[in-house]
Design an enzyme around this catalytic site. Structure first.
Site, mmCIF file in Angstrom:
data_model
loop_
_atom_site.group_PDB
_atom_site.id
_atom_site.type_symbol
_atom_site.label_atom_id
_atom_site.label_comp_id
_atom_site.label_asym_id
_atom_site.label_seq_id
_atom_site.Cartn_x
_atom_site.Cartn_y
_atom_site.Cartn_z
ATOM 1 C CG ASP A 8 11.568 41.967 70.372
ATOM 2 O OD1 ASP A 8 12.437 41.423 69.901
ATOM 3 O OD2 ASP A 8 10.506 41.335 71.032
ATOM 4 C CG ASP A 10 10.046 37.144 66.919
ATOM 5 O OD1 ASP A 10 9.118 36.998 65.874
ATOM 6 O OD2 ASP A 10 10.872 36.779 66.755
HETATM 7 C C1 G6P Z 1 13.383 36.156 68.823
HETATM 8 C C2 G6P Z 1 12.063 35.342 69.668
HETATM 9 C C3 G6P Z 1 12.536 34.035 70.477
HETATM 10 C C4 G6P Z 1 13.456 33.267 69.248
HETATM 11 C C5 G6P Z 1 14.702 34.270 68.620
HETATM 12 C C6 G6P Z 1 15.116 33.538 67.502
HETATM 13 O O1 G6P Z 1 14.270 36.688 69.847
HETATM 14 O O2 G6P Z 1 11.715 36.156 70.668
HETATM 15 O O3 G6P Z 1 11.635 33.611 70.768
HETATM 16 O O4 G6P Z 1 13.966 32.128 69.736
HETATM 17 O O5 G6P Z 1 13.856 35.444 67.961
HETATM 18 O O6 G6P Z 1 14.185 33.478 66.243
HETATM 19 P P1 G6P Z 1 14.473 32.570 64.988
HETATM 20 O O7 G6P Z 1 13.378 33.071 64.126
HETATM 21 O O8 G6P Z 1 15.856 32.963 64.338
HETATM 22 O O9 G6P Z 1 14.457 31.240 65.158
HETATM 23 MG MG MG Z 2 9.979 39.644 71.779
#
Ligand code: G6P
Ligand code: MG
Length: 209
Positions: A8, A10
């Site tokens: 993953d 983030d």
């Molecule tokens: C990751 C993060 C989420 C976020 C999602 C979409 O999974 O953990 O917190 O909402 O990505 O991210 P984006 O950059 O497309 O808004």
């Molecule tokens: Mg994450």
């Protein structure tokens, strides 16, 4: 035998989870919605629009157009924060783990729900470490659906049972389990007993290859 590791992004490779938090906080404050670290943890691994639905849970209803505007606004704030990201924001243990995994000929992929994954990897100069990138742009269902990881495994040319998934989100661990992957919880997900392995340092991934 583990031949591939899907990370993953983030909150695992880089702490953009804090930037998501700051950006959503600004939006929540403006519309008077409750928001705190606990609610933020529920947004880990969850798509942008689904995250907004969680934040709006206890507010009066917003039209689809208003919701789209709020999501766009959040993303604009988030992208501004991402603009200051550099390779110095990547922890030494992350680099050590990635380098050693490559040295051991383990295939590496990103499995992220984010549509900003490509931009983030460019900012932190890690794009070339990964053999495949599966992100919010190539999926129709967000975690806890396993789609993002199944696609990553497919791009690597590996079966799910040959790959481990490293996640900080409960939704990500659920997705990995649903897809038949070996799941590794770190950060927030190190507290999730459903994970096959729970680690506090990312270099502990090296134990399984
Ligand atoms: C990751 C993060 C989420 C976020 C999602 C979409 O999974 O953990 O917190 O909402 O990505 O991210 P984006 O950059 O497309 O808004
Ligand atoms: Mg994450």
């Amino acid at each position: 035998m583990i031949k591939g590791v899907i990370f993953d992004l983030d909150g695992v490779i880089v702490h953009t989870d804090e930037m998501h938090y700051q950006a959503w906080k600004r939006i929540a404050e403006r519309i008077g919605a409750e928001f705190n670290r606990e609610i933020n943890n529920r947004l880990r691994g969850v798509s942008r629009m689904e995250s907004l639905d969680i934040i709006l849970e206890n507010t009066s209803s917003f039209s689809d157009l208003d919701k789209q505007r709020l999501a766009d606004e959040k993303n604009a704030i988030y992208r501004r924060l991402l603009g200051s990201l550099t390779k110095n924001d990547v922890g030494g243990d992350v680099l050590e783990a990635l380098r050693e995994l490559r040295e051991r000929r383990v295939k590496l992929a990103i499995g992220s729900s984010s549509k900003n994954a490509g931009f983030i990897l460019k900012q932190i100069e890690l794009t070339e470490y990964f053999d495949a990138i599966s992100d919010g742009n190539n999926i129709t269902r967000s975690k806890p659906d396993p789609e993002v990881f199944s696609k990553a495994a497919e791009y690597l040319g590996l079966a799910a049972c040959e790959c481990a998934v490293v996640e900080d989100a409960y939704a990500g661990i659920d997705a990995a389990c649903a897809g038949g992957f070996y799941s590794i919880g770190i950060g927030d997900a190190a507290g999730y007993d459903r994970a096959d392995m729970r680690i506090s340092r990312i270099t502990e991934v090296l134990k399984i290859v």
